[in-house]
Design an enzyme around this catalytic site. Sequence first.
Site, PDB file in Angstrom:
ATOM      1  N   VAL A  16       0.847  -1.201   0.000  1.00 50.69           N
ATOM      2  CA  VAL A  16       0.000   0.000   0.000  1.00 50.69           C
ATOM      3  C   VAL A  16       0.884   1.253   0.000  1.00 50.69           C
ATOM      4  CG1 VAL A  16      -1.830   1.246   1.194  1.00 50.69           C
ATOM      5  CG2 VAL A  16      -1.822  -1.255   1.206  1.00 50.69           C
ATOM      6  N   LYS A 106      -6.833  -1.190  10.397  1.00 50.13           N
ATOM      7  CA  LYS A 106      -8.138  -1.551  10.979  1.00 50.13           C
ATOM      8  C   LYS A 106      -8.012  -2.082  12.398  1.00 50.13           C
ATOM      9  CE  LYS A 106      -6.631  -5.101   8.292  1.00 50.13           C
ATOM     10  NZ  LYS A 106      -6.290  -5.389   6.931  1.00 50.13           N
ATOM     11  N   VAL A 133     -11.216  -0.311   5.845  1.00 47.37           N
ATOM     12  CA  VAL A 133     -12.348  -1.221   5.608  1.00 47.37           C
ATOM     13  C   VAL A 133     -12.659  -1.247   4.115  1.00 47.37           C
ATOM     14  CG1 VAL A 133     -14.729  -1.789   6.223  1.00 47.37           C
ATOM     15  CG2 VAL A 133     -13.295  -0.537   7.847  1.00 47.37           C
ATOM     16  N   GLY A 135     -10.810  -1.719   1.606  1.00 43.83           N
ATOM     17  CA  GLY A 135      -9.760  -1.205   0.717  1.00 43.83           C
ATOM     18  C   GLY A 135     -10.237  -0.041  -0.122  1.00 43.83           C
ATOM     19  N   GLY A 188       0.475 -15.580  -3.155  1.00 46.26           N
ATOM     20  CA  GLY A 188       0.576 -14.287  -2.467  1.00 46.26           C
ATOM     21  C   GLY A 188      -0.773 -13.679  -2.116  1.00 46.26           C
ATOM     22  N   ASP A 202      -9.792 -10.350  11.066  1.00 43.20           N
ATOM     23  CA  ASP A 202      -9.693  -9.174  10.186  1.00 43.20           C
ATOM     24  C   ASP A 202     -11.101  -8.639   9.878  1.00 43.20           C
ATOM     25  OD1 ASP A 202      -8.063  -7.619   7.947  1.00 43.20           O
ATOM     26  OD2 ASP A 202      -9.812  -8.502   6.963  1.00 43.20           O
ATOM     27  N   LYS A 206     -12.968  -4.989  10.961  1.00 38.49           N
ATOM     28  CA  LYS A 206     -13.635  -4.096  10.002  1.00 38.49           C
ATOM     29  C   LYS A 206     -15.104  -3.860  10.375  1.00 38.49           C
ATOM     30  CE  LYS A 206     -10.520  -5.540   6.304  1.00 38.49           C
ATOM     31  NZ  LYS A 206     -10.301  -6.578   5.274  1.00 38.49           N
TER      32      LYS A 206
HETATM   33  N1  HSE Z   1      -6.341  -9.244   4.455  1.00 38.68           N
HETATM   34  C1  HSE Z   1      -7.436  -8.467   3.998  1.00 38.68           C
HETATM   35  C2  HSE Z   1      -8.383  -9.332   3.174  1.00 38.68           C
HETATM   36  C3  HSE Z   1      -7.048  -7.311   3.124  1.00 38.68           C
HETATM   37  O1  HSE Z   1      -8.064 -10.470   2.846  1.00 38.68           O
HETATM   38  O2  HSE Z   1      -9.445  -8.852   2.863  1.00 38.68           O
HETATM   39  C4  HSE Z   1      -6.657  -6.085   3.851  1.00 38.68           C
HETATM   40  O3  HSE Z   1      -7.687  -5.613   4.674  1.00 38.68           O
END
Ligand code: HSE
Length: 429
Positions: A16, A106, A133, A135, A188, A202, A206
């Site tokens: 980023v 986040k 949140v 992206g 990746g 994650d 969010k």
């Molecule tokens: N790791 C997160 C996802 C992306 O897989 O959505 C960054 O927030």
Amino acid sequence: MSRSQWRIGIAGLGNVGAGVLNFLSERPDFAPAGAQAVVTGVSARSRSRPRPFDISNLTWFDDPVELARSPDNDLFVELIGGSDGPAKAAVEAALKAGKPVVTANKAMIAEHGAELAVLAEAQGVPLLFEAAVMGGTPAVKMLREAMVGDDVRSVAGILNGTCNYILTEMQSTGAAFADVLAEAQRLGYAEADPTMDVGGFDAAHKISILAALAFGCAPNYAAAEVEGIDQIDLLDIQLAKDLGYRIKLVASASRSEDGVLVRVHPSLTPIDHPLAQTGGALNALFIEGTRIGRIFIQGPGAGSGPTAAAVSADIADVMTGAVRPVFQRPAAALQPFTPVDPSRNHGRAYLRFMVKDEPGVIAAVSETLAEAGVSIESFLQKPVQDAAGVPIVLTTHSVAESVLSAAIERIAGLPAVIDRPRLLRIARV
Ligand code: HSE
């Protein structure tokens, strides 16, 4: 104060950070405010690591806190990540120095957003986090700014691209979770340590942020119920499909007179539902307002270009000079976050029991459910090749989750049940 140039310090030069550096070097005049946005200082873990961009003309800081405090930049961009540690220390240092902060973090906003909001607002500077949140898909500004004329009842969607990619691949290729995860790591798409993504954490960060923006309360990550996709069997994906559903990791937050409910669960979504149709690494979100009704947005939730675009939009906002409350209302006026008592949760469910294929088993399962007051909506028994036993799959009408859990416990204890029962929620979105 209007300036002709904003000097920007960026801490964190991963994907980023690289996207933001590239964009600002090509388009320093992108912001509607008219001034130039120029990166002057950077900080990252390693100065010498080979990078596909040149940082030799930028001032290097070993310590992101020093960059955050430096009088040689006017705006601090935090792209280090992690709820605590150097990211939080640097953000606090920048805010204490009276500097606007833009972050994609986040975990930090979900876990420490309220205290950081107090600090930012005491200093009269913005703290912006659009990229935290979804992206590149603008969910944060939508809730914080565009929806303030409405009372949002609920937000729900797919907020983790890695999980959505894995579930989509399992469904389309028929490969098991571990194999798809390994392939995603090789390509990746998934981190070497995938716990934050596949464990649901994650998405929980969010949705905690979206709940705060939607309901005007402080984020309360600790109150989120979290279940990831790491226990999802291919068999359940296939059986759900036979019943007309796709399994998605759904993050949701709703507000009622009982309080606020924030949860992340693998959930069955009807195959023609927009969430079921959200494939690959895409993110999607439903917002339900009292007056506006339902809004649906879908787009990239990660990636260098889209996430850097969200960071840049925040930089542009700072450059206009606007200073808003960090969440939907001033930190001192945020509503208390009262979590819903879990015993009040209810909903429809999918259950799978692996059983010995012998007389009376279906009767025993359905009798136990009937005794508990659980009403069966549909029922399927399907022999599976090479499986020990036979799966019995059923969906229920809406039922209190505490009642359902107790009934499942009893069924798990039946002699004919040969594996732990599986329970998945049917999405209410
Ligand atoms: N790791 C997160 C996802 C992306 O897989 O959505 C960054 O927030």
